[in-house]
Design a protein around this motif. Structure first.
Motif, PDB file in Angstrom:
ATOM      1  N   GLU A 176       0.823  -1.207   0.000  1.00 11.07           N
ATOM      2  CA  GLU A 176       0.000   0.000   0.000  1.00 11.07           C
ATOM      3  C   GLU A 176       0.858   1.257   0.000  1.00 11.07           C
ATOM      4  O   GLU A 176       0.437   2.315  -0.463  1.00 11.07           O
ATOM      5  CB  GLU A 176      -0.920   0.005   1.229  1.00 11.07           C
ATOM      6  N   SER A 177       2.070   1.122   0.503  1.00  8.03           N
ATOM      7  CA  SER A 177       2.964   2.286   0.570  1.00  8.03           C
ATOM      8  C   SER A 177       3.503   2.687  -0.802  1.00  8.03           C
ATOM      9  O   SER A 177       4.042   3.790  -0.952  1.00  8.03           O
ATOM     10  CB  SER A 177       4.143   1.976   1.510  1.00  8.03           C
ATOM     11  N   TYR A 178       3.336   1.802  -1.799  1.00  6.13           N
ATOM     12  CA  TYR A 178       3.844   2.124  -3.140  1.00  6.13           C
ATOM     13  C   TYR A 178       2.914   3.117  -3.815  1.00  6.13           C
ATOM     14  O   TYR A 178       1.721   2.851  -4.023  1.00  6.13           O
ATOM     15  CB  TYR A 178       3.955   0.851  -3.987  1.00  6.13           C
ATOM     16  N   THR A 179       3.456   4.272  -4.174  1.00  5.17           N
ATOM     17  CA  THR A 179       2.643   5.339  -4.786  1.00  5.17           C
ATOM     18  C   THR A 179       3.030   5.595  -6.238  1.00  5.17           C
ATOM     19  O   THR A 179       2.535   6.536  -6.845  1.00  5.17           O
ATOM     20  CB  THR A 179       2.817   6.654  -3.993  1.00  5.17           C
ATOM     21  N   GLY A 180       3.906   4.760  -6.789  1.00  2.00           N
ATOM     22  CA  GLY A 180       4.375   4.969  -8.147  1.00  2.00           C
ATOM     23  C   GLY A 180       3.393   4.476  -9.193  1.00  2.00           C
ATOM     24  O   GLY A 180       2.285   4.020  -8.885  1.00  2.00           O
ATOM     25  N   PRO A 181       3.772   4.531 -10.457  1.00  2.00           N
ATOM     26  CA  PRO A 181       2.889   4.128 -11.562  1.00  2.00           C
ATOM     27  C   PRO A 181       2.604   2.626 -11.537  1.00  2.00           C
ATOM     28  O   PRO A 181       3.433   1.825 -11.092  1.00  2.00           O
ATOM     29  CB  PRO A 181       3.683   4.517 -12.808  1.00  2.00           C
ATOM     30  N   ARG A 182       1.425   2.264 -12.039  1.00  2.09           N
ATOM     31  CA  ARG A 182       1.015   0.858 -12.084  1.00  2.09           C
ATOM     32  C   ARG A 182       0.609   0.482 -13.502  1.00  2.09           C
ATOM     33  O   ARG A 182      -0.086   1.243 -14.173  1.00  2.09           O
ATOM     34  CB  ARG A 182      -0.168   0.608 -11.135  1.00  2.09           C
ATOM     35  N   MET A 183       1.048  -0.697 -13.924  1.00  2.00           N
ATOM     36  CA  MET A 183       0.635  -1.189 -15.230  1.00  2.00           C
ATOM     37  C   MET A 183      -0.826  -1.607 -15.180  1.00  2.00           C
ATOM     38  O   MET A 183      -1.354  -1.971 -14.128  1.00  2.00           O
ATOM     39  CB  MET A 183       1.507  -2.381 -15.644  1.00  2.00           C
ATOM     40  N   GLN A 184      -1.484  -1.543 -16.317  1.00  2.00           N
ATOM     41  CA  GLN A 184      -2.887  -1.922 -16.421  1.00  2.00           C
ATOM     42  C   GLN A 184      -3.011  -3.439 -16.414  1.00  2.00           C
ATOM     43  O   GLN A 184      -2.257  -4.126 -17.095  1.00  2.00           O
ATOM     44  CB  GLN A 184      -3.467  -1.353 -17.708  1.00  2.00           C
ATOM     45  N   GLY A 185      -3.945  -3.981 -15.658  1.00  6.32           N
ATOM     46  CA  GLY A 185      -4.149  -5.415 -15.611  1.00  6.32           C
ATOM     47  C   GLY A 185      -3.896  -5.976 -14.222  1.00  6.32           C
ATOM     48  O   GLY A 185      -3.855  -5.243 -13.223  1.00  6.32           O
ATOM     49  N   ASN A 186      -3.691  -7.290 -14.160  1.00  6.26           N
ATOM     50  CA  ASN A 186      -3.443  -7.950 -12.876  1.00  6.26           C
ATOM     51  C   ASN A 186      -2.625  -9.222 -13.124  1.00  6.26           C
ATOM     52  O   ASN A 186      -2.474  -9.661 -14.274  1.00  6.26           O
ATOM     53  CB  ASN A 186      -4.770  -8.277 -12.187  1.00  6.26           C
ATOM     54  N   PRO A 187      -2.081  -9.830 -12.063  1.00  5.47           N
ATOM     55  CA  PRO A 187      -1.235 -11.013 -12.246  1.00  5.47           C
ATOM     56  C   PRO A 187      -1.932 -12.179 -12.937  1.00  5.47           C
ATOM     57  O   PRO A 187      -1.302 -12.941 -13.668  1.00  5.47           O
ATOM     58  CB  PRO A 187      -0.833 -11.383 -10.816  1.00  5.47           C
ATOM     59  N   THR A 188      -3.236 -12.315 -12.737  1.00  6.33           N
ATOM     60  CA  THR A 188      -3.966 -13.458 -13.301  1.00  6.33           C
ATOM     61  C   THR A 188      -4.185 -13.296 -14.800  1.00  6.33           C
ATOM     62  O   THR A 188      -3.904 -14.205 -15.595  1.00  6.33           O
ATOM     63  CB  THR A 188      -5.328 -13.623 -12.608  1.00  6.33           C
ATOM     64  N   ASP A 189      -4.678 -12.132 -15.199  1.00  6.51           N
ATOM     65  CA  ASP A 189      -5.005 -11.897 -16.609  1.00  6.51           C
ATOM     66  C   ASP A 189      -3.850 -11.309 -17.404  1.00  6.51           C
ATOM     67  O   ASP A 189      -3.902 -11.244 -18.633  1.00  6.51           O
ATOM     68  CB  ASP A 189      -6.217 -10.963 -16.708  1.00  6.51           C
ATOM     69  N   GLY A 190      -2.832 -10.855 -16.699  1.00  5.65           N
ATOM     70  CA  GLY A 190      -1.680 -10.268 -17.370  1.00  5.65           C
ATOM     71  C   GLY A 190      -1.677  -8.747 -17.300  1.00  5.65           C
ATOM     72  O   GLY A 190      -2.714  -8.125 -17.058  1.00  5.65           O
ATOM     73  N   TYR A 191      -0.503  -8.192 -17.513  1.00  2.75           N
ATOM     74  CA  TYR A 191      -0.335  -6.739 -17.482  1.00  2.75           C
ATOM     75  C   TYR A 191      -0.127  -6.202 -18.885  1.00  2.75           C
ATOM     76  O   TYR A 191       0.479  -6.847 -19.743  1.00  2.75           O
ATOM     77  CB  TYR A 191       0.860  -6.359 -16.609  1.00  2.75           C
ATOM     78  N   VAL A 192      -0.639  -4.978 -19.105  1.00  2.00           N
ATOM     79  CA  VAL A 192      -0.507  -4.311 -20.392  1.00  2.00           C
ATOM     80  C   VAL A 192       0.104  -2.940 -20.152  1.00  2.00           C
ATOM     81  O   VAL A 192      -0.283  -2.227 -19.219  1.00  2.00           O
ATOM     82  CB  VAL A 192      -1.878  -4.155 -21.087  1.00  2.00           C
ATOM     83  N   ILE A 193       1.057  -2.575 -20.985  1.00  2.50           N
ATOM     84  CA  ILE A 193       1.676  -1.264 -20.843  1.00  2.50           C
ATOM     85  C   ILE A 193       0.839  -0.224 -21.575  1.00  2.50           C
ATOM     86  O   ILE A 193       0.303  -0.489 -22.653  1.00  2.50           O
ATOM     87  CB  ILE A 193       3.135  -1.292 -21.364  1.00  2.50           C
ATOM     88  N   THR A 194       0.698   0.926 -20.973  1.00  3.35           N
ATOM     89  CA  THR A 194      -0.085   2.014 -21.565  1.00  3.35           C
ATOM     90  C   THR A 194       0.750   3.283 -21.616  1.00  3.35           C
ATOM     91  O   THR A 194       1.767   3.411 -20.925  1.00  3.35           O
ATOM     92  CB  THR A 194      -1.341   2.305 -20.731  1.00  3.35           C
ATOM     93  N   GLU A 195       0.299   4.225 -22.420  1.00  2.00           N
ATOM     94  CA  GLU A 195       1.001   5.504 -22.519  1.00  2.00           C
ATOM     95  C   GLU A 195       0.998   6.227 -21.178  1.00  2.00           C
ATOM     96  O   GLU A 195       1.980   6.863 -20.799  1.00  2.00           O
ATOM     97  CB  GLU A 195       0.343   6.376 -23.596  1.00  2.00           C
TER      98      GLU A 195
END
Length: 504
Positions: A176-195
């Motif tokens: 919860e302490s992480y405030t940086g950028p997050r990739m779209q998606g989740n570990p189960t379905d996969g992550y997608v990079i966005t602009e």
């Protein structure tokens, strides 16, 4: 195999050379003094010219040869430095700096056993020298590490893919302490990079923060999958109404990379780029540079291209800082992942069938074809000779034919070699990087070879400009843009490098 405990004997002094005209000795000293001033001012090429003049007037002075070796080391001409230091020790076997310089050059080339031998010889002459004792200890540590790795090494055919077996589940629960950028998606379905993620990541890096390990590993893994699908030579088509930008070495200078994109725009389908190797090492923001480049590759896979450089290799990363930086900012497991990723990077690109882009240069034999480059097995650490080695390490030379490299690896090739290769393969031009240039670029070999270097004020000391070259698809004529260094946070170059290099 060399014995680490071998007895080191200091060679006997040679017979004294015939006397030299005192007027020439005086003139040589003046040339040396001028060269020393240039060295202190970090004008290393000018220093080499001065020491060369001094040597031509009085070739029997070991100091001139040793000083020129030091200047060659600053310009990464390690092969030339070894030769000069060798001459210094021949002239004066008790001249400690000759062994120092040769040891430094051997260490920089990853030849730790040879470096250790030189430093032990120097220690016979000056056993109490504190700097020498420190270097000797560091070199002994590297030799022990090398022997340990050799003992554990397995054949390449039996090596297990780190990325294929990578378990990222330990990073799935993002704090919860992480405030940086997050990739779209989740570990189960996969992550997608966005602009949006990429833009936020660039800003995070600007503020000297890191992204979460889960996303960092994901970028490496996805980029590796993408690069593995490519041939070793990639063909790129530039439509008549489009342009294409080629950048040279960036070497961990993240804030200068951002400046390139400020001047020329960020990578996009309408603004494609090729970064021509040496993304990491030396500069102390190499993690930021490589993640920025890889993120744009994932965002625009057909419009962002990366060539492998000689610094995208295990031997260079261990010495010049990237390994240490990755461990400091992320962890040791990521070092192994980057090794595998770098082995998947293409060796060359061909633009519109007319311009060949590769990091180093041309080849030790005539008759190399584009198809041969395309089929070269690049999924390994760079070998010491052959097409892959030359593509990563070779340099152009004003001398015709092929000559030994001043670097101690690869070769130097003349305009005749360039002409023969281009004509045989139906090409107009070679674009390469690999060498710092005063103006950021240089055109040579009858206008058919370009060097482009994109790290201005290289290592905060060279004072050079950076440059990039832009082609329009309709004519493929090179257009150059030069730029100066921009301020960066107070983290010195080589901050994560092997401590041995700090005294070089």
């Amino acid at each position: 195999m060399e014995d680490d405990n071998e007895v080191i004997e200091v060679p006997e002094a040679p017979p004294p050379p015939p006397p030299i005209d005192p007027a020439l000795v005086t003139e040589a000293e003046a040339a040396k003094d001028e060269a020393n001033k240039n060295f202190k001012a970090k004008h290393f090429a000018a220093a080499i010219e001065g020491y060369t003049r001094a040597i031509s007037l009085n070739p029997n002075n070991a100091i001139y040869w040793s000083n020129r070796a030091a200047a060659h080391i600053k310009l990464e001409n390690y092969g030339a430095a070894v030769a000069d230091a060798e001459k210094a020790t021949e002239l004066d076997p008790k001249y400690i700096k000759g062994y120092y310089r040769r040891g430094d050059a051997h260490f920089a080339l990853g030849k730790y056993k040879l470096a250790l031998k030189d430093l032990r010889t120097a220690a016979k002459v000056a056993p109490r020298d504190p700097d020498l004792r420190k270097k000797l200890a560091e070199c002994e540590k590297e030799v022990k590490r090398l022997r340990f790795e050799e003992a554990l090494a397995v054949p390449e055919s039996e090596a297990i893919s780190v990325l294929a077996t990578l378990d990222l589940s330990m990073y799935d629960n993002i704090e919860e302490s992480y405030t940086g950028p997050r990739m779209q998606g989740n570990p189960t379905d996969g992550y997608v990079i966005t602009e949006e993620f990429v833009e936020a990541m660039l800003e995070e890096f600007r503020q000297q923060k890191t992204i979460h390990k889960r996303f960092a590993f994901e970028i490496i893994r996805q980029a590796h999958t993408l690069f593995r699908s490519l041939p070793s030579l990639v063909d790129v088509t530039i439509p008549d109404d489009k342009h294409f930008t080629v950048c040279g070495d960036v070497h961990g200078q993240y804030f200068d990379l951002l400046n390139i994109w400020k001047i020329n725009g960020k990578p996009s389908p309408d603004n494609p780029y090729l970064f021509n190797g040496d993304f990491v090492d030396r500069g102390s923001f190499s993690c930021e540079v490589i993640f920025a480049l890889l993120a744009f590759k994932l965002l625009h896979p057909e419009h962002m291209h990366l060539t492998r450089g000689n610094h995208e290799s295990k031997s260079m990363n261990k010495v010049y800082g990237f390994d240490g930086e990755v461990k400091a900012k992320y962890n040791g497991s990521m070092v192994d992942c980057f090794r595998e990723l770098f082995c998947a990077l293409p060796l060359a690109y061909c633009l519109n069938g007319r311009v060949l882009v590769l990091h180093g240069g041309l080849f030790s034999q005539d008759g190399v074809t584009l198809e041969e480059i395309r089929k070269t097995n690049r999924f390994r650490e760079p070998p010491e000779d052959g097409v892959m080695c030359d593509a990563l390490w070779a340099d152009p030379s004003p001398v015709p034919g092929r000559t030994p490299s001043k670097r101690g690896v690869g070769l130097s090739f003349g305009a005749d070699v360039t002409r023969t290769f281009l004509d045989a393969n139906g090409l107009d031009l070679v674009v390469r990087s690999h060498e710092v240039k005063e103006e950021g670029y240089e055109v040579e070999h009858e206008g058919r070879l370009i060097t482009v270097f994109s790290a201005p004020n290289y290592c905060d000391q060279m004072g050079n400009k950076g440059a990039f070259v832009r082609f329009n698809g309709n004519d493929m004529v090179p257009h150059f843009t030069t730029f100066s260094a921009v301020p960066h946070p107070d983290v010195k170059p080589m901050a994560y490098a092997n401590s041995f290099l700090m005294g070089m």
